[in-house]
Design a protein around this motif. Structure first.
Motif, mmCIF file in Angstrom:
data_model
loop_
_atom_site.group_PDB
_atom_site.id
_atom_site.type_symbol
_atom_site.label_atom_id
_atom_site.label_comp_id
_atom_site.label_asym_id
_atom_site.label_seq_id
_atom_site.Cartn_x
_atom_site.Cartn_y
_atom_site.Cartn_z
ATOM 1 N N SER A 6 25.154 56.976 -26.318
ATOM 2 C CA SER A 6 26.363 56.207 -26.560
ATOM 3 C C SER A 6 26.762 55.471 -25.289
ATOM 4 O O SER A 6 26.758 56.042 -24.207
ATOM 5 C CB SER A 6 27.486 57.146 -26.983
ATOM 6 N N THR A 7 27.058 54.204 -25.437
ATOM 7 C CA THR A 7 27.539 53.439 -24.289
ATOM 8 C C THR A 7 28.960 53.021 -24.577
ATOM 9 O O THR A 7 29.272 52.555 -25.664
ATOM 10 C CB THR A 7 26.672 52.195 -24.033
ATOM 11 N N HIS A 8 29.796 53.207 -23.640
ATOM 12 C CA HIS A 8 31.201 52.861 -23.792
ATOM 13 C C HIS A 8 31.631 52.149 -22.527
ATOM 14 O O HIS A 8 31.257 52.554 -21.435
ATOM 15 C CB HIS A 8 32.039 54.126 -24.002
ATOM 16 N N PRO A 9 32.384 51.085 -22.673
ATOM 17 C CA PRO A 9 32.814 50.382 -21.469
ATOM 18 C C PRO A 9 33.621 51.299 -20.559
ATOM 19 O O PRO A 9 34.282 52.223 -21.017
ATOM 20 C CB PRO A 9 33.688 49.247 -21.993
ATOM 21 N N THR A 10 33.528 51.041 -19.278
ATOM 22 C CA THR A 10 34.307 51.802 -18.308
ATOM 23 C C THR A 10 35.780 51.585 -18.587
ATOM 24 O O THR A 10 36.205 50.453 -18.786
ATOM 25 C CB THR A 10 33.980 51.334 -16.877
ATOM 26 N N PRO A 11 36.570 52.660 -18.651
ATOM 27 C CA PRO A 11 38.006 52.485 -18.888
ATOM 28 C C PRO A 11 38.614 51.601 -17.812
ATOM 29 O O PRO A 11 38.164 51.599 -16.665
ATOM 30 C CB PRO A 11 38.565 53.903 -18.798
ATOM 31 N N PHE A 37 33.031 62.575 -24.198
ATOM 32 C CA PHE A 37 32.438 62.093 -25.447
ATOM 33 C C PHE A 37 31.291 61.117 -25.185
ATOM 34 O O PHE A 37 30.377 61.004 -25.992
ATOM 35 C CB PHE A 37 33.491 61.420 -26.330
ATOM 36 N N SER A 38 31.321 60.405 -24.078
ATOM 37 C CA SER A 38 30.261 59.450 -23.740
ATOM 38 C C SER A 38 28.927 60.144 -23.499
ATOM 39 O O SER A 38 27.876 59.508 -23.584
ATOM 40 C CB SER A 38 30.644 58.625 -22.515
ATOM 41 N N ALA A 39 28.963 61.427 -23.203
ATOM 42 C CA ALA A 39 27.730 62.178 -22.961
ATOM 43 C C ALA A 39 27.018 62.548 -24.266
ATOM 44 O O ALA A 39 25.856 62.925 -24.241
ATOM 45 C CB ALA A 39 28.048 63.446 -22.167
ATOM 46 N N PHE A 40 27.700 62.411 -25.411
ATOM 47 C CA PHE A 40 27.081 62.744 -26.697
ATOM 48 C C PHE A 40 26.048 61.694 -27.071
ATOM 49 O O PHE A 40 26.268 60.498 -26.888
ATOM 50 C CB PHE A 40 28.135 62.800 -27.814
ATOM 51 N N LEU A 53 30.416 55.314 -30.806
ATOM 52 C CA LEU A 53 30.722 56.683 -31.206
ATOM 53 C C LEU A 53 31.976 57.203 -30.504
ATOM 54 O O LEU A 53 32.800 57.889 -31.121
ATOM 55 C CB LEU A 53 29.526 57.595 -30.911
ATOM 56 N N VAL A 54 32.138 56.882 -29.248
ATOM 57 C CA VAL A 54 33.317 57.349 -28.496
ATOM 58 C C VAL A 54 34.603 56.876 -29.165
ATOM 59 O O VAL A 54 35.559 57.652 -29.316
ATOM 60 C CB VAL A 54 33.250 56.878 -27.028
ATOM 61 N N ASP A 55 34.639 55.614 -29.586
ATOM 62 C CA ASP A 55 35.835 55.092 -30.240
ATOM 63 C C ASP A 55 36.128 55.865 -31.525
ATOM 64 O O ASP A 55 37.275 56.207 -31.819
ATOM 65 C CB ASP A 55 35.667 53.609 -30.570
ATOM 66 N N VAL A 56 35.087 56.141 -32.297
ATOM 67 C CA VAL A 56 35.244 56.875 -33.556
ATOM 68 C C VAL A 56 35.790 58.280 -33.288
ATOM 69 O O VAL A 56 36.714 58.741 -33.966
ATOM 70 C CB VAL A 56 33.902 56.952 -34.317
#
Length: 95
Positions: A6-11, A37-40, A53-56
Motif C-alpha cells: 500500500s502506498t499512501h502520500p506522506t501526511p 496501516f501503510s505497512a499492510f 487501502l489506508v484511506d479505506v
C-alpha cells in the motif's frame, strides 16, 4: 499471488499558527495509525480500486467508532462526513 504494498502520500506537515485551518483533533494519533496501516500489504486487484487501502481502513475505523454496524452504514457515514474525513485522508475519488 503477490501482494501490492500500500502506498499512501506522506501526511502534510503540521499546520502553523499562520495557517487558516487549525489542526484536526487527534491529527497526530491519526498520523500514527496511517503509518501503521501503510505497512499492510494490499492484496486487492491493481487497477480495480478507488481508494488506497489506508484511506479505506481509516474511514472504516472512524465509522465503527461512530456506531456504524454495516457496510451500508459505513458508506453513508463516508458520504455524509466526506469533508470532515478529508481532514485526515485525501479521499481523492470521493466517498
Amino acid at each position: 499471488m503477490s501482494s501490492i504494498k500500500s502506498t499512501h502520500p506522506t501526511p502534510p506537515a503540521p499546520t502553523t499558527e499562520s495557517s487558516s485551518t487549525p489542526p484536526a483533533p487527534g491529527e497526530e494519533a491519526v498520523k500514527v495509525l496511517i503509518a501503521k496501516f501503510s505497512a499492510f500489504d494490499d492484496a486487492r486487484t491493481p487497477g480495480r480500486t478507488r481508494h488506497p487501502l489506508v484511506d479505506v481502513l481509516i474511514c472504516a475505523l472512524f465509522a465503527v467508532i461512530s456506531n456504524c454496524d454495516s457496510y451500508t452504514a459505513m458508506a453513508t457515514f463516508a458520504e455524509t462526513q466526506l469533508e470532515w474525513l478529508r481532514r485526515y485522508v485525501p479521499l481523492a475519488a470521493g466517498a
